[in-house]
Design a protein around this motif. Sequence first.
Motif, PDB file in Angstrom:
ATOM      1  N   VAL A  31       0.834  -1.209   0.000  1.00 47.02           N
ATOM      2  CA  VAL A  31       0.000   0.000   0.000  1.00 47.02           C
ATOM      3  C   VAL A  31       0.864   1.253   0.000  1.00 47.02           C
ATOM      4  CG1 VAL A  31      -1.711   1.331   1.279  1.00 47.02           C
ATOM      5  CG2 VAL A  31      -1.943  -1.158   1.113  1.00 47.02           C
ATOM      6  N   SER A  34       2.745   1.571  -3.324  1.00 46.87           N
ATOM      7  CA  SER A  34       1.827   1.938  -4.395  1.00 46.87           C
ATOM      8  C   SER A  34       1.595   3.447  -4.418  1.00 46.87           C
ATOM      9  CB  SER A  34       0.502   1.194  -4.215  1.00 46.87           C
ATOM     10  OG  SER A  34      -0.437   1.601  -5.180  1.00 46.87           O
ATOM     11  N   ARG A  41      -1.380  -1.582  -6.924  1.00 49.76           N
ATOM     12  CA  ARG A  41      -0.724  -2.606  -6.107  1.00 49.76           C
ATOM     13  C   ARG A  41      -0.254  -3.800  -6.938  1.00 49.76           C
ATOM     14  NH1 ARG A  41      -4.192  -3.712  -0.740  1.00 49.76           N
ATOM     15  NH2 ARG A  41      -2.441  -5.153  -0.429  1.00 49.76           N
TER      16      ARG A  41
END
Length: 230
Positions: A31, A34, A41
């Motif tokens: 997360v 990303s 992701r």
Amino acid sequence: MGRRASDMAYVRLRTEIVDWRIPPGTVLAEVELSGRLGVSRTPVREALSRLVADGLAAPQGGRGVTVTAVSLDDARDLFDVRVALDGRAAALAARRADPAVFAELGDRLRAAADVLRLDEDRSGNDTDAYYALVARLDEAVDDAVANPHLFEAQRRLRAQLTRLRRLARDNPRRLATSALEHAAIADAIAAGDADLAVAATRLHLANALAGITTAITADAPRPAAAGVAP
């Protein structure tokens, strides 16, 4: 688009790990990565899988994927394999290479050694230029050997070995000597002397491992590992 995003994420993370901007033990959270890299992701997950395959990261159960540690035992094991692979590659290159390519690289590496010896400020620019020359030497050997199986065997090692090599970044004397050792390898290949190319490669690797061993056992400060720029 997905493959390009995955490649971009992989190259960026690999560079940050190798340059110690992401230190060993760091959790590589999908997360967070990303958001920082500006990709979904899925590409991040693919990039992490490639880093695990390279040995730069490893799954840690419930903690996800973390950057692997650097240990003296790992360094010795890597160099055991590297001596065999790099020695063979140097011998083949000496038999197959364009001498002019390696003669030029030898000259440039000797010039880099002179600059490194005189660089008192250690701004980093000369060091980066030297590492770029080493990468160019590796590429020239790969091109001369033209053996995809040998290349693939070496590829996985190089990322880990580059990270280890960064431990010598703050030792200008070792870097200058290393540049001359690389120049000797290039000269031997240019001369078409396979035995000398192997001997020069083994000497360089023995000295490199000795320097890394000193850095690890002395618990020397690691290269710029505090934080990652966005």
